[in-house]
Scaffold this motif. Structure first.
Motif, PDB file in Angstrom:
ATOM      1  N   UNK A 263      36.382  40.727  38.600  1.00 29.77           N
ATOM      2  CA  UNK A 263      37.667  40.076  38.839  1.00 29.77           C
ATOM      3  C   UNK A 263      37.981  40.016  40.334  1.00 29.77           C
ATOM      4  N   UNK A 264      37.694  41.106  41.030  1.00 30.59           N
ATOM      5  CA  UNK A 264      37.906  41.121  42.476  1.00 30.59           C
ATOM      6  C   UNK A 264      36.989  40.107  43.162  1.00 30.59           C
ATOM      7  N   UNK A 265      35.802  39.985  42.627  1.00 28.56           N
ATOM      8  CA  UNK A 265      34.857  39.018  43.194  1.00 28.56           C
ATOM      9  C   UNK A 265      35.378  37.591  43.029  1.00 28.56           C
ATOM     10  N   UNK A 266      35.994  37.313  41.829  1.00 26.80           N
ATOM     11  CA  UNK A 266      36.572  35.988  41.609  1.00 26.80           C
ATOM     12  C   UNK A 266      37.681  35.698  42.614  1.00 26.80           C
ATOM     13  N   UNK A 267      38.455  36.710  42.921  1.00 27.77           N
ATOM     14  CA  UNK A 267      39.564  36.513  43.852  1.00 27.77           C
ATOM     15  C   UNK A 267      39.059  36.184  45.251  1.00 27.77           C
ATOM     16  N   UNK A 268      37.993  36.855  45.674  1.00 28.36           N
ATOM     17  CA  UNK A 268      37.463  36.588  47.009  1.00 28.36           C
ATOM     18  C   UNK A 268      36.716  35.266  47.075  1.00 28.36           C
TER      19      UNK A 268
ATOM     20  N   UNK B 247      43.603  30.769  50.933  1.00 29.15           N
ATOM     21  CA  UNK B 247      43.617  31.838  51.947  1.00 29.15           C
ATOM     22  C   UNK B 247      44.433  33.028  51.501  1.00 29.15           C
ATOM     23  N   UNK B 248      45.635  32.782  50.883  1.00 28.17           N
ATOM     24  CA  UNK B 248      46.503  33.895  50.529  1.00 28.17           C
ATOM     25  C   UNK B 248      45.852  34.818  49.515  1.00 28.17           C
ATOM     26  N   UNK B 249      45.047  34.265  48.608  1.00 31.25           N
ATOM     27  CA  UNK B 249      44.407  35.096  47.587  1.00 31.25           C
ATOM     28  C   UNK B 249      43.262  35.917  48.195  1.00 31.25           C
TER      29      UNK B 249
END
Length: 1957
Positions: free
Chosen positions: A101-106, A111-113
């Protein structure tokens, strides 16, 4: 916000709504921490983590969840345990389960995410530990943010990423930082975008990298090299063109922002500091010190070369030049490669770029410091630092010097000058390294050769032609503009003076290195013309700075001096422009006229080594005018003013006239002197000859009157022929100085009186005042000039006799202002006036001589304040004047101003100026003569003694031993010396004589007789009238007489004198004892007198002790024992009395049973009570042991002792002393160590139950343990012994568990408590983590104490102890590490070690387990951490030194070597690592696993053999599963061929095969190595490895490779030297005739030092095996070959690198090692004597048949069995080879050994196993002859360590030969020589003089006398004539030598004792 509603949303159907509300509230909340704290009271955040699991969650929702968790984690107080647990739970959950999930966010494009994801990761990283490591692994994956952080407009993303990185960089956990830096790509991703970042951001990143990475000592160099690759550093160097953030609207052209400019400058400064440290720092940067091999030097710093190669045109900027110069200073091996890349640019041209490039090369040369890299660089590399060869060769420098542009020539000369300066600097620094003189000489020859080859005669000719051209141009075009062509790009302003200066500097430095070529091409007249030109320039025209001007003058004068010293010039050259003398004179006058250059003509300028006066004097010396050259300076100093040309010509004519009429003038001076001596009536003008006292020539050359200069006669002739007023005025001024400078100007004055026509009126008047001649006009009185020169003031006062006005001017400031000329002339002028007035005083009383003496004193005091050196000149000038010495009257100095002044100056010299003390010695001789005269006249002693006092009391005295002895004799013979005031002087003399009396300086018999008689006389007189200093004199004589008493004098002493000595009491005991030792019959008399009147001599314990040691008097003395019983008993009860003589008497009394049992009990009780009261004795308590034995003989008396047992009582005494005396301050280490050794001696005899009971009464045991532990853990000196005593006591008292319970119940000190006292001590952790070798003994004793406690009670062990033990463990074979490993093994048996595997150790364990910080959790060590701790060099050394009998379980200590790993620790570690599936197979193999596996296959222990086989099997399994075919194939084949050769059986690998494999495994990862393909062929060419033949022997020995044949041979020699360890290795090598080839290689004239040394190492390994030594001695005659090889090495020419003496030393040491290995091997070899007897009866046919049999029987075995079942136990001949037939017919070899190699035991013919074994005298004789043949080479070239070993071999062989000749004289009478003849032969052949020089100041006086032997008589007289100050200086400077020097010294004196010297 209501938490109830929030919880409802979170736990209900709207968790995301609740999360958004939480985020909204946190954005507006003021106290966020309190809100989060309050929130956590109702929630554990599981409801927030719950939405993560939904697969349909969107990125916006995901961002909200992450934001919420970020708020919670960032506002938690991690110092609260509850909060820390929550944070850890959340972070671990995110890292382990929500990583996708963290990988999806990066990966999201918004930019904000991405920012929110990075912020969350930053917070997680801040938690540290396991979470931080997970974040690092997550960041290593490719994300979208990686692209964004390098973009120029993504400032926000880059800022978040930067903050995340800082969390890791600033982490307190070294493990986290190491893991972060291991992923170098994570950090390097931010570098490309920094070019577009804000200046604050860029500076923050750079400073953080510099502080937390570069300067961090915990970051290894390997990690830095992997991180800062050339590609990475290229991004950092791009910051030099930093542009800042880009905007949509760029600024108009030409418009700049001042803030951006300043920021850019700061960024460039920071980047430069970073890159400079990275490329030039060995401690913090990437610099690696090369190992010295040819291969390593080129590849070690290749990364630095790639970095600096990326710098474009570095010579164009100052930073670039500085970077290059510092980088090449740190890595000089890179310079040739870099210069080769610049070869196309190094073409001389007139451009700014080329000039800048040359200036950069100059800076590179200036910063070279190769002497700091001597350990890593060879001599050739040191030379190449400044002489790199092409393209900077002679052709290049020639093109520079031939260039038509001045700027190009200038930079060329600057570069050449820099090279020469650096050459001189290197040679000076090498001298400071302490290299031998012959080594320095050879190196200097090498540098001289390089200078001559690089800057040949062509360049010198070009430079001198250029010099002449410039000089001609300046004369012809004076005032015109320079017409040289302009430089292409920009004009470089190089003045003519600059070019001349640089050429002069270059020639000067070249002449310092090689003067002859410069002298040949240089014309001194041209140099002088140049100086004239420079000095004639106006100040505005002179562009030279003061330092540059000084360099120019030093260079020119140095060149002039050297040129003139090697050339002879014609004086009569009529063309004055070509006359060297005229040129020097004219140049000197021009310099005197110039204010800028005046100081360079005077002697006061200390910066100039030579001045023009020295140059002219040297030129006159070469012309033969030696006597007159000293006065030429007086003629030069007056050539000033506008008529300098005329006066220069006049002086030149004077010189020419003197040369032409030299003999005529000499005859005239002789006649004039005879005439003057007959006619003169003036006493003060009478000539004075050198003074001689008592047939002794004075030690310094006093000034005496010489005939005046022949220049005066030449000038008179010239002026008489051609009168000239200006020349006459000049001549008169010179004459005035000559009159003042002469010690007696009488002859000159007498001559000038008749030549009044050629001198001016002032000089006529002055002469009249000097001699009061009636024919000359008398001068009238005149006033004193206030502003005049001091010389004129004195002259005026002398003429006018106006001393009142003169005294008014004699204050310090006026004198300092008036003194402007030569201070020596001023002093001589005053002395002249003083002597004149002194002689007048005898006729007419004019008391002015005292005034002149006061003037000299005031002049000295004024000079002290302004110029110390001038003050010294004043004193020297006065003391060296002959007439001052003649008028000196020491008896009554107050009546003579000259004597008073002289004594004042003598005292000042000894106090302040010891360097000029030799000028005082003639005055001492006169004082001594006056003292002798006064002794006859019986008056005048006091004044002379006062004058002599400085000579006796000063540390810088000029007196010799003979002088002091002679002076002492004079004073001893003075009548009534005790009643006069001369007694203190005699006391000082005797004290000085006693302090300097040594075995090499002894007084004469007359002095000893006189001293003894005076002593007897004064002992009688002391009972009557008392005199001052009487007792002091007696005390000195009582200490001095025993020191100087001889046997001859002792025999002459009568009984009457002995009686007087004895009546004097104990004060004369030393004298009496010495007399008894020298003459035993005196002992009988003393014993008889003491027996008769013991009551008068009760305190003669010292004498009685000595008399007991004499057979003649011992029986008489024993009769008086009962009378002395109470006195000796009193001494025993007073333990504070430290007299050693009473201890000897006490022991004698015990032997004679003088004491009864009650006396012994009283002594025991008295000592016990004193020690219980904490009264510490000052002496050792060893005398109580015999008392204990006597008490045991009377068991009934023991009931009176405190514990009813004498042994327990003695033990308590010792322990009381230990407990009371063991403190931080004031402890007596010698007493404590003595007590500890006595405890070890007494404890086995003690009753343990009684001892426990005694300890239980007063809790003594607890206080003792507490005291020892309190100070023992920080005491390096006494701590180990004290703690070992504690260990012995614990072992004795805690025998079994029942007794442990008894002790714990009685003493209230359980073992558990004792263990806690140890580990809780404040010094325990610092001690355990101490890595210095000096702490090992203490650390070892503490570990032994822990081991002892645990052996008695293993329940003490706790798991928390393991991190401390691992932190203390070094994994080495040191004694302390072996004991720690044994302790860890016990913990492992209990079951505590499973949590800590794989095991970290040392500092890595301390950091990982947080021993100091005690973290709650720590992670399992990673495989990379373990592998990084294993050092490849140490692994290889461990495998080479492997002990084949080492058991797998730790137990007893096997040796003590901290430089190798412990194989018992490595094996479990490798087995554990082999199970790690994630560990790469290549990393595992290269870590040393394969080498360890091969090594274990050579073990005798089946467990270790099996472990090694397991490791190899697992390596092969890993290789089979690997996809890296290119990397795995060599390793697979290497293991496969070894396993195939074993044929499935447990066969041991032979050592020589093993060592080949060890070297091979190291090379399999180095394809660039020259040996790689040979190793590869040996692996791939055959399916199995031949175990009975040396691999690749022929290919390596006879290599056909043109370039690497030497490397191949060295590789072969290397693994042979380490691999030949056992007899089977020798048999394997014999198949290839290794011994024969090694001996032939040793004799090869083409072999260099390194090859010879390695060959000798192979021979050493062979002779270390008994059968090998036997064969090499009997068949190959190695004892004859070794001296021949050493002589061949000594006569070898210099190698290219100039290291002849270094190589000679190493070869010599290797020869000594071979000889040292032969001796013990021959003692254990079979049939040595039989073989040698066959040599005596040589039969060719029998020998040929015997050799064939031996050759057939020496075939090596076909296999080697691991088991020892087949050994023949019946043969106990020693460790010899057994040959047994196996079932299949193959031969198996096993060996009885006790170590990994045939032990190179300490040389001793009386060793345990060979006691009684005698070698054949023929062998011993040959061995001794071989040793004597190499004696000189060993002492001169070998290191002190091997020189000591060599002397030990000589002792061993000589002792063996002497004993053999005594025991078997009848059987070998025809062979053995007489022992005395052998001793004399050894003594005469041994190089004692070189040995004395080698030992140097470490020899004491008595030792020096022994070493010199028969030559001591020759040296004795010279020693006694040395000034005593030299003796005192030698005594103070005698520093402590190293252990090797002390060992050599001990061995040398053992040899002398064996020789009977």
């Amino acid at each position: 916000m209501k938490l109830k509603e929030l919880n409802t949303d979170l736990w209900g159907d709207k968790p995301l709504e609740g999360i958004r509300k939480f985020n909204t509230h946190m954005a507006s909340c003021e106290d966020k921490k309190e809100f989060v704290k309050y929130f956590l009271k109702f929630s554990w955040c599981s409801e927030i983590l719950r939405p993560f699991g939904k697969p349909s969650i969107k990125h916006g929702q995901l961002k909200a969840i992450v934001e919420c968790l970020t708020h919670i984690l960032s506002n938690l107080s991690l110092d609260i345990d509850k909060h820390k647990e929550v944070a850890m739970k959340i972070a671990v959950h995110l890292a382990e389960t929500k990583a996708e999930r963290m990988y999806e966010l990066l990966m999201e494009g918004r930019t904000d995410r991405i920012k929110m994801g990075l912020k969350c990761l930053r917070v997680m990283a801040g938690i540290g530990g396991k979470v931080a490591c997970k974040v690092i692994g997550f960041l290593a994956k490719p994300h979208d943010c990686h692209r964004r952080i390098s973009s120029y407009h993504e400032f926000a993303v880059r800022e978040c990423y930067r903050e995340l990185l800082f969390e890791f960089l600033t982490s307190d956990n070294p493990y986290v930082l190491d893991q972060f830096l291991m992923k170098s790509e994570v950090l390097s991703r931010i570098f490309p975008g920094l070019k577009f970042g804000q200046s604050e951001e860029v500076l923050l990143v750079l400073n953080s990298l510099y502080e937390h990475v570069l300067m961090n000592p915990n970051v290894t160099k390997k990690r830095k090299i992997l991180m800062f690759t050339p590609e990475t550093v290229r991004h950092l160097m791009n910051l030099y063109s930093w542009v800042g953030p880009r905007t949509k609207f760029p600024k108009p052209e030409g418009e700049t922002d001042n803030g951006d400019e300043e920021a850019g400058k700061e960024i460039r400064r920071t980047v430069f500091k970073f890159i400079l440290t990275l490329c030039s720092s060995y401690e913090h940067g990437l610099v690696i010190r090369s190992s010295g091999s040819k291969r390593s030097g080129h590849n070690s710093n290749i990364s630095i070369y790639k970095i600096i190669s990326d710098v474009t045109k570095p010579w164009e900027t100052a930073d670039g030049v500085l970077l290059m110069s510092h980088a090449f200073a740190a890595c000089p091996e890179l310079l040739p490669k870099y210069l080769d890349s610049l070869k196309n640019l190094l073409f001389p041209r007139s451009s700014v770029a080329f000039v800048s490039l040359m200036e950069m090369l100059v800076e590179i040369v200036k910063l070279q410091k190769p002497w700091q890299l001597m350990e890593s660089l060879k001599w050739q590399s040191v030379v190449s630092c400044i002489f790199p060869g092409f393209p900077l060769n002679q052709n290049f420098y020639l093109r520079l010097c031939q260039n038509e542009h001045r700027s190009v020539r200038y930079v060329g000369c600057t570069l050449m000058l820099a090279v020469l300066r650096k050459t001189k600097e290197i040679k000076e620094e090498l001298k400071n390294l302490g290299l031998p003189n012959d080594t320095l000489e050879k190196i200097e020859q090498k540098f001289t050769k390089e200078v001559s080859n690089t800057f040949g005669k062509q360049i010198l000719n070009l430079l001198t032609d250029c010099w002449k051209y410039i000089l001609d141009t300046t004369h012809s075009n004076r005032g015109k503009e320079d017409e040289e062509p302009m430089i292409d790009e920009e004009d470089v302003n190089v003045q003519l003076t600059d070019e001349i200066l640089i050429i002069a500097e270059f020639l000067k430095h070249y002449s310092d290195i090689s003067p002859s070529p410069v002298v040949e091409v240089l014309c001194p007249v041209d140099v002088l013309n140049t100086v004239q030109y420079i000095s004639s320039l106006k100040s505005e025209e002179l562009t030279l700075s003061s330092s540059t001007k000084n360099d120019f003058w030093v260079a020119c004068l140095d060149l002039l001096y050297k040129s003139i010293s090697q050339k002879k010039f014609t004086v009569g050259v009529e063309n004055l422009e070509e006359n060297i003398y005229h040129a020097v004179i004219k140049t000197n006058s021009l310099c005197l006229r110039s204010a800028e250059f005046t100081s360079y003509c005077s002697e006061e300028n200390k910066d100039v080594k030579y001045n023009l006066g020295d140059v002219l004097s040297l030129a006159l010396d070469t012309a033969g005018i030696t006597d007159d050259s000293e006065n030429i300076r007086y003629w030069l100093r007056h050539i000033t003013g506008p008529n300098y040309v005329k006066l220069s010509t006049f002086l030149t004519h004077i010189i020419q006239q003197t040369v032409r009429s030299y003999n005529h003038y000499t005859d005239y001076l002789i006649e004039l002197k005879e005439k003057f001596t007959k006619q003169s009536t003036l006493p003060f003008l009478v000539d004075v000859e050198p003074v001689i006292f008592d047939s002794k020539q004075v030690s310094v050359m006093l000034g005496y009157n010489k005939p005046f200069s022949r220049f005066v006669l030449a000038a008179v002739d010239l002026l008489t022929a051609n009168p000239d007023d200006e020349c006459k005025q000049y001549f008169s001024s010179v004459l005035t100085d000559c009159i003042h400078s002469m010690y007696n100007p009488g002859l000159l004055v007498y001559f000038l009186i008749g030549k009044s026509s050629i001198i001016n009126d002032a000089l006529k008047t002055y002469l009249g005042c000097l001699v009061s001649h009636p024919e000359l006009p008398k001068n009238e009185s005149c006033e004193v000039l206030k502003e005049a020169d001091f010389t004129e003031i004195l002259k005026t006062a002398f003429r006018a006799q106006d001393f009142t006005s003169l005294n008014a001017l004699l204050d310090t400031k006026n004198i300092q202002h008036a003194v402007r000329g030569n201070i020596r002339l001023i002093v001589l002028q005053i002395l002249l006036y003083l002597f004149v007035e002194h002689e007048k005083a005898s006729v007419k009383v004019i008391p002015v001589s005292k005034t002149y003496a006061e003037i000299l004193k005031k002049l000295y005091l004024a000079m002290v304040e302004s110029d110390e050196e001038s003050a010294v000149v004043v004193i020297k000038t006065v003391l060296e004047h002959t007439r001052v010495l003649m008028l000196f009257t020491p008896a009554d100095p107050d009546k003579s101003p000259i004597s008073s002044l002289t004594q004042y100056f003598i005292r000042t010299v000894f106090e302040k100026y010891p360097n000029v003390r030799l000028y005082t010695y003639p005055y001492y001789l006169k004082m001594l003569s006056s003292l002798k005269s006064a002794s006859k006249q019986k008056e005048g002693f006091v004044g002379i003694s006062s004058a002599l006092s400085p000579f006796v009391t000063s540390e810088n005295t000029t007196l010799s031993y003979d002088d002091v002895e002679e002076l002492s004799l004079v004073y001893l013979k003075l009548p009534g010396i005790l009643s006069t005031s001369c007694g203190p002087m005699l006391y000082q003399l005797l004290g000085l004589l006693q302090s300097v009396t040594t075995p090499r300086k002894q007084p004469q018999e007359e002095t000893v007789h006189l001293l003894f008689n005076k002593y007897l006389e004064w002992t009688v007189s002391n009972k009557g009238e008392k005199h001052e200093n009487h007792d002091n004199l007696l005390v000195v004589m009582e200490g001095f007489l025993p020191q100087i008493m001889t046997t001859k004098i002792a025999q002459q002493i009568t009984h009457r004198e002995l009686k007087r000595l004895l009546h004097w009491g104990p004060r004369s005991a030393d004298i009496c004892c010495q007399l008894v030792k020298l003459h035993h019959p005196h002992g009988v008399y003393f014993a008889s007198r003491i027996r008769e009147k013991i009551e008068k001599h009760p305190d003669q314990a010292q004498l009685v002790s000595v008399l007991l040691g004499c057979e003649e008097s011992s029986k008489i003395v024993q009769e008086i024992f009962p009378k002395l019983r109470e006195r000796v008993k009193e001494w025993a009860l007073t333990v504070t009395d430290g007299s050693e003589y009473f201890e000897d008497l006490f022991l004698e009394f015990l032997k004679a049973d003088v004491f009864d049992s009650d006396d012994l009990i009283d002594i025991y009780l008295g000592t016990y009570k004193l020690t219980e009261e904490k009264v510490l004795p000052r002496r050792k308590l060893t005398y109580l042991i015999p008392v204990l034995k006597k008490i045991h003989e009377h068991p009934v008396s023991m009931s009176k002792l405190p514990f009813k047992d004498s042994v327990v009582c003695l033990l308590h005494i010792l322990l009381n002393v230990m407990k009371a005396g063991y403190k931080k301050e004031g402890k007596n280490n010698a007493l404590l160590l003595s007590c500890c050794h006595l405890v070890e001696t007494v404890l086995p005899e003690v009753d343990i139950d009684l001892l426990r009971a005694s300890f239980a009464e007063n809790k003594f045991w607890f206080s003792l343990v507490k005291q020892v532990l309190r100070y023992g853990l920080s005491d390096v000196a006494a701590g180990p012994v004290m703690i070992n005593s504690l260990v012995i006591l614990i072992k004795a008292m805690y025998i079994n568990l029942y007794q442990i319970d008894v002790m714990e119940s009685h003493n209230d000190l359980s073992l558990h408590t004792m263990y806690q006292m140890i580990i809780s001590h404040t010094q325990y952790l610092p001690l355990m983590f101490q890595r210095e070798a000096e702490w090992d003994k203490l650390k070892e004793s503490v570990v032994e104490l822990q081991q002892t406690i645990i052996d008695h009670n293993k329940s003490i062990c706790l798991e928390e102890h393991i991190p401390v033990l691992l932190g203390a463990y070094g994994a080495s074979m040191s004694a302390v590490d072996q004991k720690i490993l044994r302790l860890l093994h016990i913990y492992e048996e209990i079951g505590f070690m499973s949590k800590y595997k794989p095991v970290l150790w040392g500092d890595a364990a301390v950091a990982h387990f947080g021993v100091y910080t005690s973290p709650d959790t720590y992670e399992e060590p990673t495989r990379n951490q373990i592998i990084s701790l294993l050092k490849s060099d140490k692994m290889l050394k461990t495998c080479r030194s492997f002990d084949v009998n080492l058991p797998i379980e730790p137990g007893d200590v096997y040796g003590d070597d901290r430089t190798i790993y412990d194989m018992r620790f490595l094996l479990p570690l490798m087995l554990h690592l082999s199970e790690d599936e994630n560990l790469l197979e290549i990393d595992f193999a290269e870590s040393g696993a394969v080498a360890v596996g091969f090594t274990c296959l050579s073990s005798h222990q089946k467990d270790i053999w099996a472990a090694g086989a397991t490791i190899l099997k697992r390596v092969v399994d890993k290789m089979n599963n690997s996809r890296h075919v290119r990397f795995k194939l060599p390793w697979q084949w290497a293991i496969t061929i070894v396993v195939s050769s074993l044929d499935g059986k447990e066969h041991r690998l032979p050592s020589v095969i093993l060592h080949f494999l060890l070297h091979a495994t190291r090379l399999l990862s180095c394809p660039q190595d020259p040996l790689y393909f040979i190793i590869l062929k040996s692996i791939f060419i055959r399916p199995t490895l031949e175990l009975l033949r040396v691999p690749q022997f022929s290919r390596l020995y006879t290599s056909e490779d043109v370039f690497d044949s030497r490397v191949h041979l060295l590789f072969l020699l290397n693994f042979l030297s380490t691999g030949i360890r056992f007899p089977e290795d020798f048999y394997i090598c014999q198949k290839t005739a290794t011994a024969t080839l090694m001996i032939s290689l040793l004799q090869s004239p083409t072999a260099d030092y390194e090859i010879r040394e390695q060959t000798l190492k192979v021979l050493e390994s062979i002779v270390s095996i008994p059968v090998g030594a036997h064969d090499l001695v009997t068949k190959y005659n190695i004892l004859m070959m070794l001296p021949m090889a050493l002589k061949l090495t000594s006569s070898k020419s210099v190698e290219d690198d100039g290291s002849i003496s270094v190589g000679q030393s190493s070869v010599t040491s290797a020869v000594v090692r071979v000889l040292a290995a032969i001796w013990p091997s021959m003692l254990t070899a079979k049939d040595t004597e039989t073989s040698l007897k066959r040599r005596l009866h040589f039969n060719p046919t029998v020998k040929r048949k015997r050799d064939e049999d031996e050759d057939s029987s020496s075939d090596a075995p076909s296999s080697f069995s691991l088991s020892d079942d087949e050994e023949d136990d019946d043969d106990d001949e020693g460790p010899v080879t057994k040959k047994l037939k196996s079932d299949d017919g193959s031969i198996n070899i096993t060996e009885k050994t006790n170590g990994s190699k045939t032990e190179k035991t300490k040389i001793s013919s009386d060793s345990q196993e060979n006691r009684g074994r005698r070698l054949h005298p023929v062998f011993v004789e040959d061995y001794l002859n071989c040793l004597l043949c190499i004696a000189s080479d060993v002492i001169n070239y070998a290191s002190p360590e091997y020189a000591a070993k060599y002397v030990g071999l000589v002792i061993c062989a000589l002792d063996h030969l002497l004993k053999s000749s005594l025991e078997e004289r009848e059987t070998i009478r025809t062979i053995a020589q007489n022992p005395d003849v052998v001793k004399e032969r050894v003594y005469s052949a041994f190089p004692w003089e070189p040995l004395q020089k080698c030992l140097g100041d470490s020899l004491t006086e008595s030792e020096l006398v022994r070493v010199l032997g028969s030559r001591v008589e020759e040296c004795m007289q010279a020693w006694k004539k040395e000034p005593l100050s030299e003796h005192l200086k030698r005594k103070q400077n005698a520093d402590c030598k190293s252990e090797s020097f002390l060992e050599l010294k001990t061995s040398a004196f053992n040899l002398l004792s064996l020789l009977g010297k």
